[in-house]
Enzyme design. Structure first.
Site, mmCIF file in Angstrom:
data_model
loop_
_atom_site.group_PDB
_atom_site.id
_atom_site.type_symbol
_atom_site.label_atom_id
_atom_site.label_comp_id
_atom_site.label_asym_id
_atom_site.label_seq_id
_atom_site.Cartn_x
_atom_site.Cartn_y
_atom_site.Cartn_z
ATOM 1 C CE LYS A 148 -2.110 -1.124 3.861
ATOM 2 N NZ LYS A 148 -1.438 -2.425 4.119
ATOM 3 N NE ARG A 194 -4.682 -0.973 10.117
ATOM 4 C CZ ARG A 194 -3.656 -0.581 9.381
ATOM 5 N NH1 ARG A 194 -3.655 0.578 8.782
ATOM 6 N NH2 ARG A 194 -2.621 -1.361 9.252
ATOM 7 N NE ARG A 226 7.466 -2.908 6.161
ATOM 8 C CZ ARG A 226 6.136 -2.930 6.239
ATOM 9 N NH1 ARG A 226 5.430 -2.261 5.353
ATOM 10 N NH2 ARG A 226 5.536 -3.609 7.174
ATOM 11 N NE ARG A 253 5.920 -0.785 9.973
ATOM 12 C CZ ARG A 253 4.784 -0.795 9.278
ATOM 13 N NH1 ARG A 253 4.739 -0.192 8.097
ATOM 14 N NH2 ARG A 253 3.717 -1.374 9.741
ATOM 15 N NE ARG A 268 1.622 -5.007 10.982
ATOM 16 C CZ ARG A 268 2.760 -4.940 10.275
ATOM 17 N NH1 ARG A 268 3.882 -5.374 10.796
ATOM 18 N NH2 ARG A 268 2.760 -4.423 9.081
#
Ligand code: AP5
Ligand code: MG
Length: 215
Positions: free
Chosen positions: A13, A88, A127, A161, A172
């Site tokens: 996203k 969300r 990431r 992160r 998540r």
């Protein structure tokens, strides 16, 4: 244009939003990035959000909705915006409808990025994001920075992160399925949802998204 991006954690996203926002000349509004900026500045809002984010849970609506609304009301968003990570859950989607209705505005599309779970896990594991600005996103092998550990955009330090640990990612994903996926049906009822595959190279996905939005 007023667009909502939806998709599981790691779908791309943020990566796509950077290109789409530029192509469409609208601001990219990511509630995750807003929370991370507040955390790094040590604000009260950041302190409230951190424990929820580290656990992989949603930050409570009373914190999130106000923050998103403030951002949408800034001058650069009068002609449109690309929302990434907001709404969300259905309560946030209803709150957004209220905000839009009060201004006599509507959403143009909800772009749903579809990616298999094993791919999402690989994307998140590699990431790296920038210390200066968490919207600068890389991947150690799929979208590698020119110089290891250094942001191509601003030269900042790249790091992993805090919520990208395996355990938190599992939570998540669970939160995505139980709380966020229902907004897709909510928006289907308004005939706004366009689903695309987010597999393939970053630029291929951007082209697919631009094509879908034109329709
Ligand atoms: P948020 O920051 O929104 O995280 P998320 O939704 O879990 O999504 P991610 O940012 O993890 O993934 P992404 O889809 O942006 O993928 P990316 O482009 O980085 O939210 C974090 C937390 O904040 C939440 O858990 C919650 O606690 C809180 N929060 C935020 N909003 C909230 C709200 N509205 N209400 C309540 N709480 C809220 O890409 C992932 C990786 O893949 C990158 O390394 C990238 O380089 C790579 N990649 C991207 N595209 C490709 C491709 N095509 N091929 C290969 N690799 C790719
Ligand atoms: Mg993101």
């Amino acid at each position: 244009m007023r667009i909502v991006l939806v998709g599981p954690p790691g779908a791309g996203k943020g990566t796509q939003a950077a290109f789409l926002a530029k192509n469409l000349d609208i601001p990219h509004i990511s509630t995750g990035d807003l929370f991370r900026a507040n955390i790094s500045q040590g604000t009260e809002l950041g302190l409230k959000a951190k424990a929820f984010m580290d656990a992989g849970d949603l930050v409570p609506d009373e914190v999130t909705i106000g923050m998103a609304k403030d951002r949408m009301e800034q001058d650069d968003a009068v002609n449109g915006f690309l929302l990434d990570g907001f709404p969300r859950n259905v309560a946030q989607a209803e709150a957004l409808d209220v905000v839009l209705k009060a201004e006599d505005m509507q959403l143009d599309a909800v772009l749903d990025l579809e990616v298999p779970e094993d791919e999402v896990v690989k994307r998140i594991a590699g990431r790296r994001i920038c210390r200066n600005d968490s919207s600068h996103v890389f991947h150690v092998s799929y979208n590698a920075p020119k110089s290891e550990g250094v942001c191509d955009v601003c030269g900042g330090e790249l790091y992993q992160r805090d919520d990208d640990s395996e355990e938190t990612v599992r939570r998540r994903l669970e939160v995505y399925h139980t709380q966020t996926e229902p907004i897709i049906d909510y928006y289907r009822a308004q005939n706004l949802v366009v689903t695309i595959s987010a597999l393939g190279k970053v630029d291929e996905v951007t082209a697919r998204a631009m094509d879908a939005l034109k329709k």
